[in-house]
Design a protein around this motif. Sequence first.
Motif, PDB file in Angstrom:
ATOM      1  N   UNK A 128       6.591  11.315  -5.101  1.00 53.95           N
ATOM      2  CA  UNK A 128       6.857   9.897  -5.285  1.00 53.95           C
ATOM      3  C   UNK A 128       6.024   9.058  -4.321  1.00 53.95           C
ATOM      4  N   UNK A 129       5.691   7.812  -4.728  1.00 47.67           N
ATOM      5  CA  UNK A 129       4.921   6.942  -3.830  1.00 47.67           C
ATOM      6  C   UNK A 129       5.721   6.571  -2.591  1.00 47.67           C
ATOM      7  N   UNK A 130       5.040   6.578  -1.447  1.00 48.98           N
ATOM      8  CA  UNK A 130       5.681   6.237  -0.173  1.00 48.98           C
ATOM      9  C   UNK A 130       5.063   4.947   0.356  1.00 48.98           C
ATOM     10  N   UNK A 149       0.849  -1.177   0.000  1.00 48.56           N
ATOM     11  CA  UNK A 149       0.000   0.000   0.000  1.00 48.56           C
ATOM     12  C   UNK A 149       0.890   1.234   0.000  1.00 48.56           C
ATOM     13  N   UNK A 150       0.565   2.185  -0.867  1.00 49.72           N
ATOM     14  CA  UNK A 150       1.371   3.393  -1.012  1.00 49.72           C
ATOM     15  C   UNK A 150       0.517   4.630  -0.733  1.00 49.72           C
ATOM     16  N   UNK A 151       1.193   5.674  -0.254  1.00 48.86           N
ATOM     17  CA  UNK A 151       0.569   6.972  -0.096  1.00 48.86           C
ATOM     18  C   UNK A 151       1.385   8.020  -0.841  1.00 48.86           C
ATOM     19  N   UNK A 152       0.761   9.195  -1.045  1.00 44.48           N
ATOM     20  CA  UNK A 152       1.407  10.288  -1.764  1.00 44.48           C
ATOM     21  C   UNK A 152       1.300  11.565  -0.953  1.00 44.48           C
ATOM     22  N   UNK A 153       2.327  12.398  -1.073  1.00 42.27           N
ATOM     23  CA  UNK A 153       2.327  13.675  -0.351  1.00 42.27           C
ATOM     24  C   UNK A 153       1.135  14.529  -0.763  1.00 42.27           C
ATOM     25  N   UNK A 190       8.312   6.605   7.778  1.00 39.12           N
ATOM     26  CA  UNK A 190       8.021   7.109   9.119  1.00 39.12           C
ATOM     27  C   UNK A 190       6.969   8.209   9.071  1.00 39.12           C
ATOM     28  N   UNK A 191       6.105   8.216  10.065  1.00 37.49           N
ATOM     29  CA  UNK A 191       5.097   9.261  10.181  1.00 37.49           C
ATOM     30  C   UNK A 191       3.841   9.041   9.379  1.00 37.49           C
ATOM     31  N   UNK A 192       3.781   7.971   8.583  1.00 34.58           N
ATOM     32  CA  UNK A 192       2.606   7.685   7.759  1.00 34.58           C
ATOM     33  C   UNK A 192       1.621   6.845   8.563  1.00 34.58           C
ATOM     34  N   UNK A 193       0.360   7.248   8.570  1.00 39.16           N
ATOM     35  CA  UNK A 193      -0.682   6.471   9.240  1.00 39.16           C
ATOM     36  C   UNK A 193      -1.083   5.322   8.322  1.00 39.16           C
TER      37      UNK A 193
END
Length: 271
Positions: free
Chosen positions: A208-210, A183-187, A216-219
């Motif tokens: 970029x995908x995280x 699973x990825x998140x984006x700024x 760190x810091x991503x829920x």
Amino acid sequence: MMRSLWSAATGMKGQQVSVDTIANNLANVNTTGYKSQSTQFKTLLYQTMESTSTNGQGETKPTSAQVGLGTRVASINANFAQGATLANESPTAMAIVGDGFFAVQDGEETHYTRNGNFGWALDSAGNKVLTTAEGYQVLDQTGKPITIPKEIESGFTVNPDDGSISYRNAQGTYTNTGQTIALYQFTNRVGLNKIGENLYDETVASGEPMGEWNTAGVIRSEIMQNYLEGSNVNVADEMVNLIISQRAYEMNSKAITTSDTMLEQANNLKR
């Protein structure tokens, strides 16, 4: 007078785009994982008719005279609010609760989606591969397609907390495959490029995908098996927005008609 014609014409063009966007939202009210869109407008450059100055008596004129030149569409933004979770009998149906995206592979390209309506396909080795309805392979955290042995008929399980995959073997016990759904998140997910089929591509604007598992810091998001995320389109809101856009279109149309009438009357004064 000609300026009023052009300004109203730009308004009609902009409202036409708004109506088209709303119509697309309504058409996708039942599309799994669809995110509604809205049209954003921007004013065009203003023309200065008279600058700040002084009159013949030396009195200061503190404000300038400016006139607008219409409007244009600035962007069409997606609303990534969470859609309703809908129960589904398929064990390969998955809904994301949170801000994450699945990663899917199309040849050499990687796309991102919220649509978890997955199924099975066979690869060249005869193993079952988790794919989208269009045949794109779902990727794990190492960037590889998710596979299970072809003889497995039932017992496919996804851990809702970390996305790890297990299946029930012939002995009736569960075996962990060692793969975990990525699973990825984006700024800035609003900056993603929508390419169709509920797929998105990263852009400079999105960042970029995280990976949720190593950033760190991503829920972290949760994966709900046997559920699908429904469209977040609100039909009542879209119908209200449609009426507003149609009325705005009509208003700009009447502005053109009024300007045309005034030009006709001015022209008739010479006769």
